[in-house]
Design a protein around this motif. Sequence first.
Motif, PDB file in Angstrom:
ATOM      1  N   ASP A  80       0.764  -1.149  -0.114  1.00  0.00           N
ATOM      2  CA  ASP A  80      -0.021  -0.089   0.141  1.00  0.00           C
ATOM      3  C   ASP A  80       0.952   1.300   0.074  1.00  0.00           C
ATOM      4  N   VAL A  81       1.947   1.281   0.940  1.00  0.00           N
ATOM      5  CA  VAL A  81       2.787   2.458   0.887  1.00  0.00           C
ATOM      6  C   VAL A  81       3.597   2.563  -0.426  1.00  0.00           C
ATOM      7  N   GLU A  82       3.934   1.463  -1.019  1.00  0.00           N
ATOM      8  CA  GLU A  82       4.721   1.530  -2.295  1.00  0.00           C
ATOM      9  C   GLU A  82       3.677   2.245  -3.342  1.00  0.00           C
ATOM     10  N   TYR A  83       2.435   1.660  -3.338  1.00  0.00           N
ATOM     11  CA  TYR A  83       1.665   2.335  -4.540  1.00  0.00           C
ATOM     12  C   TYR A  83       1.304   3.693  -4.035  1.00  0.00           C
ATOM     13  N   LEU A  84       1.322   4.222  -2.770  1.00  0.00           N
ATOM     14  CA  LEU A  84       0.975   5.665  -2.700  1.00  0.00           C
ATOM     15  C   LEU A  84       2.121   6.474  -2.994  1.00  0.00           C
ATOM     16  N   LEU A  85       3.146   6.028  -2.967  1.00  0.00           N
ATOM     17  CA  LEU A  85       4.413   6.822  -3.256  1.00  0.00           C
ATOM     18  C   LEU A  85       4.600   6.884  -4.658  1.00  0.00           C
ATOM     19  N   PHE A  93       2.742   6.853 -13.148  1.00  0.00           N
ATOM     20  CA  PHE A  93       1.916   5.849 -12.738  1.00  0.00           C
ATOM     21  C   PHE A  93       0.577   6.193 -12.343  1.00  0.00           C
ATOM     22  N   ILE A  94       0.042   7.318 -12.010  1.00  0.00           N
ATOM     23  CA  ILE A  94      -1.054   7.681 -11.772  1.00  0.00           C
ATOM     24  C   ILE A  94      -1.728   8.145 -13.157  1.00  0.00           C
ATOM     25  N   PRO A 100      -4.124  -1.090 -11.409  1.00  0.00           N
ATOM     26  CA  PRO A 100      -4.645  -2.549 -10.706  1.00  0.00           C
ATOM     27  C   PRO A 100      -5.488  -1.915  -9.379  1.00  0.00           C
ATOM     28  N   LEU A 101      -6.512  -2.986  -9.181  1.00  0.00           N
ATOM     29  CA  LEU A 101      -7.428  -2.636  -8.149  1.00  0.00           C
ATOM     30  C   LEU A 101      -6.508  -2.400  -6.844  1.00  0.00           C
ATOM     31  N   PRO A 102      -5.571  -3.493  -6.746  1.00  0.00           N
ATOM     32  CA  PRO A 102      -4.710  -3.237  -5.447  1.00  0.00           C
ATOM     33  C   PRO A 102      -4.271  -1.609  -5.194  1.00  0.00           C
ATOM     34  N   ALA A 103      -3.888  -1.165  -6.064  1.00  0.00           N
ATOM     35  CA  ALA A 103      -3.290   0.244  -6.182  1.00  0.00           C
ATOM     36  C   ALA A 103      -4.384   1.075  -5.933  1.00  0.00           C
ATOM     37  N   ILE A 104      -5.724   1.189  -6.620  1.00  0.00           N
ATOM     38  CA  ILE A 104      -6.724   1.899  -6.154  1.00  0.00           C
ATOM     39  C   ILE A 104      -7.030   1.535  -4.707  1.00  0.00           C
ATOM     40  N   GLY A 105      -6.913   0.574  -4.149  1.00  0.00           N
ATOM     41  CA  GLY A 105      -7.471   0.307  -2.752  1.00  0.00           C
ATOM     42  C   GLY A 105      -6.423   0.819  -1.928  1.00  0.00           C
ATOM     43  N   ALA A 106      -5.202   0.754  -2.059  1.00  0.00           N
ATOM     44  CA  ALA A 106      -4.088   1.539  -1.235  1.00  0.00           C
ATOM     45  C   ALA A 106      -4.397   3.087  -1.441  1.00  0.00           C
ATOM     46  N   LEU A 107      -4.801   3.641  -2.476  1.00  0.00           N
ATOM     47  CA  LEU A 107      -5.027   5.343  -2.504  1.00  0.00           C
ATOM     48  C   LEU A 107      -6.175   5.370  -1.747  1.00  0.00           C
ATOM     49  N   ALA A 123      -8.698   7.803  -6.927  1.00  0.00           N
ATOM     50  CA  ALA A 123      -8.883   6.442  -6.642  1.00  0.00           C
ATOM     51  C   ALA A 123     -10.608   6.057  -6.901  1.00  0.00           C
ATOM     52  N   VAL A 124     -11.331   7.119  -6.108  1.00  0.00           N
ATOM     53  CA  VAL A 124     -12.751   6.800  -5.927  1.00  0.00           C
ATOM     54  C   VAL A 124     -13.584   7.000  -7.412  1.00  0.00           C
TER      55      VAL A 124
END
Length: 319
Positions: A80-85, A93-94, A100-107, A123-124
């Motif tokens: 999660d932290v890696e996706y955020l950063l 990236f953004i 991927p959904l895991p990245a959206i979930g992290a954000l 993300a939403v």
Amino acid sequence: MSSAQSGLESTRNMSVTRSNIWYEDGSIILQARGTQFRVYWGVLAQQSSFFRDMQSLPQPPDQPSVDGCPVIELHDDVADVEYLLKALFVSTFIAQAALPLPAIGALVRLGRKYDFRNLLDSAVARLAFENPTTIEKLDALVINGKPFPHVPTRIVRHKALFLDIITLARENDIPFVLPCAYYRVLWHYTPLFDGVPRGDGTRAFLAPVDLRRCILARDELLKARFHKGYSYGWLKEWEYDSDCAHPARCIEARNALLHCYIDFSRLWILEKYGQDQNLLCPACYDHAAESTLAGRKKLWEDLPKFFDLPPWSELKNDY
């Protein structure tokens, strides 16, 4: 022992791994479960009130540090932290069309927790785009004239995507995503009890509350589609006979269509009427198409109640 001392001890005693997100001139190190990320405090403070407030506080003398950079320990998942950063520091990236959904979930999770509002909103917005709240937005997603099956364009597709979207939306209190996502699950997957393979060796399962809603709603929707005013109510209660060019043939065609829909268990309730025009005379065909259009709009407005949710007007976009 102070919290800073506790953090220092945990940092000293933990096996530490340096991540790929490491700027040599960075001014802060974030550590999540033994993985460190060296980034810029100014960027974090610009995007997050949490880090802005932290930056304004004096650092304790026993604050853990590496090469003069304070080490801030985060109790979050490393991925999660890696996706955020990545979203903050890797511009490409953004900007990807689909994440991927895991990245959206992290954000969603960390965007809310640390008040990265722009990342949370983005993300939403991807979840809302794929699971709209109006039938007009649903129709805008149509490919080749059909809203279903849906092929997502802003979230990377995997075989059990819509189940995972439901879990993410419910766990993070984004309820306006749920009615459409529930319906997509009912349309795309059956049965649900054994889960759905993602394609990577794991399976996605709905939580009991979601599974119950889907199972009960499916039975109700299968019946409701033939109720007066809904998508195919006109098949059971035909209220039009003027200008019919071939009454006997049209009656036979309607009966055949009714039995076809009854026998076919897939939820054909939000599709526009597009049967072969040769089945009905032109006047009856136009009436059927208009009735289906009005019925699908009514069913969409009522969709949340089938899943035991408040009406659309109360499913506020206030995540």
